[in-house]
Design a protein around this motif. Structure first.
Motif, mmCIF file in Angstrom:
data_model
loop_
_atom_site.group_PDB
_atom_site.id
_atom_site.type_symbol
_atom_site.label_atom_id
_atom_site.label_comp_id
_atom_site.label_asym_id
_atom_site.label_seq_id
_atom_site.Cartn_x
_atom_site.Cartn_y
_atom_site.Cartn_z
ATOM 1 N N ARG A 153 0.855 -0.767 -0.246
ATOM 2 C CA ARG A 153 -0.233 0.210 -0.296
ATOM 3 C C ARG A 153 0.852 1.371 0.096
ATOM 4 O O ARG A 153 0.470 2.052 -0.406
ATOM 5 C CB ARG A 153 -0.902 -0.057 1.272
ATOM 6 C CG ARG A 153 -1.839 1.388 1.005
ATOM 7 C CD ARG A 153 -2.824 1.274 2.104
ATOM 8 N NE ARG A 153 -3.497 2.207 2.397
ATOM 9 C CZ ARG A 153 -3.121 3.138 3.083
ATOM 10 N NH1 ARG A 153 -1.809 3.453 4.243
ATOM 11 N NH2 ARG A 153 -3.777 4.346 3.414
ATOM 12 N N SER A 154 2.107 1.148 0.538
ATOM 13 C CA SER A 154 3.367 2.317 0.648
ATOM 14 C C SER A 154 3.427 2.838 -0.730
ATOM 15 O O SER A 154 3.924 3.466 -1.303
ATOM 16 C CB SER A 154 3.834 2.348 2.211
ATOM 17 O OG SER A 154 4.783 0.984 1.452
ATOM 18 N N LEU A 155 4.280 1.730 -1.022
ATOM 19 C CA LEU A 155 4.776 1.669 -2.051
ATOM 20 C C LEU A 155 3.305 2.282 -3.492
ATOM 21 O O LEU A 155 4.051 2.969 -4.299
ATOM 22 C CB LEU A 155 5.306 0.389 -2.583
ATOM 23 C CG LEU A 155 6.406 0.022 -2.702
ATOM 24 C CD1 LEU A 155 6.431 -1.610 -2.929
ATOM 25 C CD2 LEU A 155 7.179 1.066 -2.312
ATOM 26 N N LYS A 156 2.135 1.793 -3.970
ATOM 27 C CA LYS A 156 1.173 2.437 -4.142
ATOM 28 C C LYS A 156 0.547 3.945 -4.268
ATOM 29 O O LYS A 156 0.452 4.180 -5.011
ATOM 30 C CB LYS A 156 -0.260 1.404 -4.243
ATOM 31 C CG LYS A 156 -1.318 1.663 -4.951
ATOM 32 C CD LYS A 156 -2.598 1.178 -4.857
ATOM 33 C CE LYS A 156 -4.022 0.750 -5.984
ATOM 34 N NZ LYS A 156 -4.848 0.568 -5.520
ATOM 35 N N GLN A 157 0.570 4.454 -3.109
ATOM 36 C CA GLN A 157 0.730 5.450 -2.872
ATOM 37 C C GLN A 157 1.748 6.754 -2.106
ATOM 38 O O GLN A 157 1.610 7.644 -2.271
ATOM 39 C CB GLN A 157 -0.568 5.219 -1.225
ATOM 40 C CG GLN A 157 -1.804 4.610 -1.378
ATOM 41 C CD GLN A 157 -3.185 4.929 -0.145
ATOM 42 O OE1 GLN A 157 -2.475 5.956 0.826
ATOM 43 N NE2 GLN A 157 -3.571 4.346 -0.562
ATOM 44 N N GLN A 158 2.894 6.053 -2.635
ATOM 45 C CA GLN A 158 3.730 6.100 -2.852
ATOM 46 C C GLN A 158 3.790 6.682 -1.226
ATOM 47 O O GLN A 158 4.675 8.844 -1.163
ATOM 48 C CB GLN A 158 4.211 7.596 -4.080
ATOM 49 C CG GLN A 158 4.411 7.256 -4.829
ATOM 50 C CD GLN A 158 4.451 7.849 -6.820
ATOM 51 O OE1 GLN A 158 4.625 9.045 -5.791
ATOM 52 N NE2 GLN A 158 5.534 7.615 -7.198
ATOM 53 N N GLN A 159 4.353 6.187 0.272
ATOM 54 C CA GLN A 159 3.811 7.193 0.824
ATOM 55 C C GLN A 159 5.367 6.537 1.341
ATOM 56 O O GLN A 159 5.012 5.543 1.922
ATOM 57 C CB GLN A 159 2.769 6.563 1.761
ATOM 58 C CG GLN A 159 2.002 7.609 1.592
ATOM 59 C CD GLN A 159 0.208 6.874 2.346
ATOM 60 O OE1 GLN A 159 -0.027 6.621 2.716
ATOM 61 N NE2 GLN A 159 -0.677 8.202 2.282
ATOM 62 N N LEU A 162 6.038 4.682 9.464
ATOM 63 C CA LEU A 162 5.990 3.398 9.621
ATOM 64 C C LEU A 162 6.697 2.770 8.805
ATOM 65 O O LEU A 162 7.566 1.994 8.393
ATOM 66 C CB LEU A 162 5.102 3.232 10.389
ATOM 67 C CG LEU A 162 4.109 1.325 10.207
ATOM 68 C CD1 LEU A 162 5.634 0.850 11.358
ATOM 69 C CD2 LEU A 162 2.745 1.303 10.659
ATOM 70 N N PHE A 163 6.362 3.303 7.166
ATOM 71 C CA PHE A 163 6.731 2.659 5.984
ATOM 72 C C PHE A 163 8.234 2.090 5.736
ATOM 73 O O PHE A 163 8.438 0.656 5.003
ATOM 74 C CB PHE A 163 5.627 2.724 5.136
ATOM 75 C CG PHE A 163 4.800 2.634 5.043
ATOM 76 C CD1 PHE A 163 3.882 2.245 4.918
ATOM 77 C CD2 PHE A 163 3.849 3.842 5.028
ATOM 78 C CE1 PHE A 163 2.416 1.719 5.027
ATOM 79 C CE2 PHE A 163 2.559 3.988 5.400
ATOM 80 C CZ PHE A 163 1.445 3.541 5.239
ATOM 81 N N SER A 164 8.816 3.584 6.120
ATOM 82 C CA SER A 164 9.884 3.247 5.624
ATOM 83 C C SER A 164 11.183 2.497 6.347
ATOM 84 O O SER A 164 12.605 1.568 6.304
ATOM 85 C CB SER A 164 11.287 4.551 6.505
ATOM 86 O OG SER A 164 10.931 4.660 7.812
ATOM 87 N N LEU A 165 10.250 1.557 7.839
ATOM 88 C CA LEU A 165 10.955 0.858 8.722
ATOM 89 C C LEU A 165 11.071 -0.508 8.189
ATOM 90 O O LEU A 165 10.682 -1.654 8.742
ATOM 91 C CB LEU A 165 10.377 0.862 10.322
ATOM 92 C CG LEU A 165 10.625 1.703 11.038
ATOM 93 C CD1 LEU A 165 10.361 2.119 11.999
ATOM 94 C CD2 LEU A 165 12.085 2.713 10.665
ATOM 95 N N LEU A 166 9.441 -0.928 7.112
ATOM 96 C CA LEU A 166 9.031 -2.578 6.663
ATOM 97 C C LEU A 166 10.429 -3.450 5.667
ATOM 98 O O LEU A 166 11.084 -1.965 4.610
ATOM 99 C CB LEU A 166 7.813 -3.170 5.544
ATOM 100 C CG LEU A 166 7.011 -1.665 7.223
ATOM 101 C CD1 LEU A 166 5.363 -1.237 5.609
ATOM 102 C CD2 LEU A 166 6.376 -2.866 7.460
#
Length: 285
Positions: free
Chosen positions: A162-168, A172-176
Motif C-alpha cells: 500500500r505504501s508503494l502504491k500510494q508513494q508513502q 512506519l513504512f520506512s521501517l518495513l
C-alpha cells in the motif's frame, strides 16, 4: 520470585511483558524513532521465559502438556509464535517483526486471561491416546504459531504494498522490509507451517489407525481441511498461480479460520468452567 506463584500469575506477568514491548515500540514509532531490535528482542525473550515457566508449572500440575482447554491452547499458540520469532527474527532481520509479534502475543494472552470460562476444569488424560495425542496436539499448535507469524508478515507485506502504491515511503513504512524480502519470508513460513500441520495430522492418523473404535470428529476433519487450504495456497504460489499480494490476503484469512478451529486440537476432554486455577483440579484422575 517465589516458586509458589500460581501458573496463571506467571502467564499474566508474561502478558504484561509482551504488552510492555508493544507499548515501547508504539512510543518510539509515535516519536518517529527507529526502535532497537536488541531491546525488543530482550523484552520478548523475558516474556517468553516467564510464559515457559507458567506453562511448565501448569504441565506439572496436570501431568502432561497443557493443551486441555481454550485458555491453554491460546497460551501455547502464543508461546509457539514467540518462540519462532526468537528463533528466526534475527535471521529475517525484519525491524518491525518484534513489534508486531509483541502486539499479537499481548493481545491473545490478555484476552485468554480475561475470560475465565475459557480456563475450564478438565479431567486428566481425557479420552486416552497418551503420547500420540499429546504429540499430535503440540505439533498442531506449533504450526498455529507459525501461521500466526505468517499472518503478521502478510500484514506487513500488505502495508508495504500500500505504501508503494500510494508513494508513502516515510514513517512506519520506512521501517518495513522490501516487498521481495517479505514475499520470501511469507513463502518460507507457509512451507514450514504446512509441513508441521501435515506432520501433526500424520501423527494423529497413526493413533486412530492403532486404536480400534476411535472416531474422527468434525473438528478434526475441519483441521484436515485447513491443512489442505494452506497446502493449496503453497502449491499455487510455487507454481506462480497465486500473486504474492493475494497470498498475503489468503494467509490472513486462513489464520482467522485457524483461530476458529483452534479448539479442535485439544488433547483432553474439557468439562464445566469453574473459577480459580483448573490445573489444581486436573491433578485428580
Amino acid at each position: 520470585m517465589s516458586e509458589t506463584l500460581a501458573d496463571r500469575t506467571w502467564l499474566a506477568i508474561a502478558a504484561a511483558l509482551y504488552l510492555g514491548g508493544f507499548l515501547f515500540g508504539t512510543l518510539l514509532l509515535a516519536r518517529r524513532r527507529r526502535h532497537s531490535r536488541l531491546a525488543m528482542y530482550a523484552i520478548m525473550s523475558a516474556g517468553f521465559i516467564v510464559q515457559t515457566l507458567g506453562l511448565y508449572v501448569r504441565g506439572l500440575a496436570i501431568g502432561g502438556c497443557p493443551l486441555g482447554n481454550t485458555f491453554e491452547i491460546l497460551q501455547f499458540t502464543t508461546w509457539s509464535a514467540t518462540a519462532l520469532y526468537l528463533l528466526v527474527g534475527a535471521t529475517f532481520r525484519v525491524s518491525l517483526l518484534g513489534y508486531f509479534t509483541a502486539a499479537l502475543a499481548a493481545g491473545i494472552s490478555l484476552v485468554s486471561l480475561a475470560i475465565p470460562a475459557w480456563d475450564g476444569v478438565y479431567m486428566r488424560g481425557g479420552p486416552g491416546g497418551g503420547a500420540w495425542i499429546e504429540f499430535h496436539a503440540a505439533l498442531s499448535l506449533f504450526s498455529y504459531g507459525v501461521f500466526a507469524l505468517l499472518a503478521l508478515t502478510s500484514a506487513m507485506y500488505l502495508l508495504q504494498w500500500r505504501s508503494l502504491k500510494q508513494q508513502q515511503l516515510g514513517g512506519l513504512f520506512s521501517l518495513l522490509p522490501s516487498i521481495r524480502d517479505l514475499d520470501h519470508i511469507n513463502l518460507r513460513l507457509l512451507a514450514i507451517g504446512t509441513a508441521l500441520l501435515g506432520a501433526s495430522l500424520i501423527v494423529g492418523s497413526v493413533y486412530w489407525l492403532k486404536t480400534p473404535g476411535a472416531l474422527v470428529n468434525a473438528p478434526k476433519l475441519f483441521l484436515s481441511a485447513l491443512w489442505l487450504l494452506y497446502a493449496i495456497a503453497l502449491a499455487c504460489r510455487l507454481a506462480n498461480l497465486l500473486p504474492a499480494r493475494r497470498l498475503a490476503w489468503a494467509c490472513l484469512a486462513l489464520f482467522i479460520v485457524a483461530l476458529l478451529t483452534i479448539g479442535s486440537v485439544s488433547s483432553r476432554t474439557a468439562h464445566q468452567p469453574r473459577a480459580g486455577n483448573p490445573a489444581a483440579n486436573a491433578r485428580q484422575p
